[in-house]
Design a protein around this motif. Sequence first.
Motif: not given
Length: 219
Positions: A47-62, A64-73
């Motif tokens: 949301l309100r973010t360039k595609d390239k920026t979103t791609a890099e952010a998703s990669e970094r976040l995922f 670390l975690a790819v499920t609600p249970a692990t991401m919540q920690t």
Amino acid sequence: MQAQEIHAAIRTVKREIARWPDPVVGVVARQSGRDPFLVLISCLLSLRTKDKTTAEASERLFALAVTPATMQTLTIPIIERAIYPVGFYRTKAKQIQQICAQLLERYQGRVPDKIDELLTLPGVGRKTANLVVTVGYEKPGICVDIHVHRISNRWGYVKTKSPDETETALRAKLPRKYWITFNDLLVPYGQHLCQPVSPLCSQCKIAAYCDRVGVTKSR
DNA sequence: AAAACGGGGGC
DNA sequence: GCCCCAGTTTT
């Protein structure tokens, strides 16, 4: 654009976008086997973010975690560091934690497949909810973002003032067989050719049906 | 300097 | 309906 010309327009757009890379949410969906949770989170980040920026952010976040249970920690600072600099990254970090908590508490860690239920999650509006339904679950829905809104009006296919109005108009007018993929087609077309300012009309193969509503200068 | 970025929420 | 969120890139 006349109502019957939408078929040719969609066919042409489909052929043209093959030249360009998939938007982030599409990549995430393909790589994860349409995991609705990852579709939801990557859509939130976009949301309100360039595609390239979103791609890099998703990669970094995922990473670390790819499920609600692990991401919540993950702590808020960790999430913020991973997704920076997407738009509203502080707000989104909190929303991600809240979404994970609510998914675990109310839906046993599953992502709902109904618009009304998705809309109760923090940070999830009509655009995100419809994208989860169509991309994550391949169920009927029309996801209207700024690209779909702009291009539908530019073509003269609908005449609306807001994305919400566009969704209503498309639900009434767009043939159902195009609902799920309409957004997938128009987003890359809007990113690479039919841009907000000075679109590449000279290279556009559907210029013949396009009313060019709101286009003052083009290339 | 201003617009643009695949909007959403609170009021 | 109006205003806020927020930092980066493009025009």
